[in-house]
Design an enzyme around this catalytic site. Sequence first.
Site, short mmCIF file in Angstrom:
data_model
loop_
_atom_site.label_atom_id
_atom_site.label_comp_id
_atom_site.label_asym_id
_atom_site.label_seq_id
_atom_site.Cartn_x
_atom_site.Cartn_y
_atom_site.Cartn_z
N PRO A 1 0.79 -1.23 0.00
CA PRO A 1 0.00 0.00 0.00
C PRO A 1 0.83 1.29 0.00
O PRO A 1 1.85 1.38 0.69
CB PRO A 1 -0.83 -0.09 1.29
N ASN A 2 0.35 2.21 -0.80
CA ASN A 2 0.88 3.59 -0.91
C ASN A 2 2.21 3.67 -1.66
O ASN A 2 2.70 4.77 -1.92
CB ASN A 2 1.01 4.24 0.48
N ARG B 1 5.02 10.89 -2.62
CA ARG B 1 4.69 10.62 -1.22
C ARG B 1 5.88 10.88 -0.30
O ARG B 1 6.92 10.22 -0.43
CB ARG B 1 4.31 9.14 -1.14
N TYR C 1 10.93 8.92 1.53
CA TYR C 1 10.95 7.83 0.56
C TYR C 1 11.64 8.15 -0.76
O TYR C 1 11.67 7.30 -1.65
CB TYR C 1 9.50 7.37 0.30
N ASN D 1 8.01 -5.45 -0.32
CA ASN D 1 7.83 -4.29 0.55
C ASN D 1 6.35 -4.23 0.86
O ASN D 1 5.54 -3.83 0.02
CB ASN D 1 8.29 -3.00 -0.14
N ALA E 1 2.79 -0.52 5.17
CA ALA E 1 2.33 -0.53 6.57
C ALA E 1 1.81 -1.89 7.01
O ALA E 1 1.77 -2.18 8.22
CB ALA E 1 1.26 0.54 6.77
N GLU F 1 12.29 -9.35 2.85
CA GLU F 1 11.54 -8.15 3.27
C GLU F 1 12.38 -6.91 2.99
O GLU F 1 13.57 -6.89 3.33
CB GLU F 1 11.25 -8.25 4.77
N HIS G 1 12.49 -2.46 2.95
CA HIS G 1 11.91 -1.14 3.23
C HIS G 1 12.87 -0.07 2.74
O HIS G 1 14.09 -0.19 2.93
CB HIS G 1 11.68 -0.94 4.73
N ARG H 1 12.23 5.04 13.18
CA ARG H 1 11.08 5.93 12.96
C ARG H 1 10.06 5.78 14.09
O ARG H 1 10.43 5.55 15.22
CB ARG H 1 10.49 5.64 11.58
C1 DQA Z 1 7.92 1.31 4.21
C2 DQA Z 1 7.90 1.57 5.72
C3 DQA Z 1 6.50 1.38 6.28
O1 DQA Z 1 6.50 1.66 7.69
C4 DQA Z 1 5.53 2.32 5.62
O2 DQA Z 1 4.23 2.10 6.09
C5 DQA Z 1 5.59 2.24 4.13
C6 DQA Z 1 6.89 2.16 3.49
C7 DQA Z 1 9.31 1.62 3.59
O3 DQA Z 1 9.55 1.18 2.47
O4 DQA Z 1 10.12 2.32 4.20
O5 DQA Z 1 4.58 2.33 3.45
O6 DQA Z 1 7.65 -0.06 3.98
#
Ligand code: DQA
Length: 146
Positions: A9-10, A17, A22, A73, A76, A97, A99, A106
Amino acid sequence: MKILVINGPNLNLLGEREPTIYGDESLKAINDELYAVAQNLGHELSFFQSNSEGSIIDSIHAARLGYDGIVLNAGAYTHYSYAIHDAIAAIKIPVIEVHLSNISSRDEFRKKSVIAPACAGSIAGFGKYSYMLAIQALDYLFEEKK
Ligand code: DQA
């Protein structure tokens, strides 16, 4: 080897964003660069992005049949999706995994990854290079299995 890169998501909004966290590159730009990195190592990449948990789970299930590894990735969902944890635990191919940001430095709620125990390993905090490092990590795992 065939690798599926899944973004949750996102992450479709990368570039717009919260660029200070990011970065200012789009997901497509990162994926294009990643594709070239994988190709240099002799691996074939496919990409999937979804904002919904069920679709991410479906893509993890589907990948177990045609792919050798997954870079994930989970956005959240990382912090609370036991269903994604269980999907990863249910398959045999390695899941790395990833990020972009350093989730350990954070908000409190980001410090815990509930998917990490089911993954082969985790890479966080290197921006788009987290994805490249994950491809490299899978490459090492594949070499070891040969
Ligand atoms: C993320 C870190 C997560 O906490 C966040 O919700 C994201 C992006 C990252 O790539 O740093 O959407 O996965």
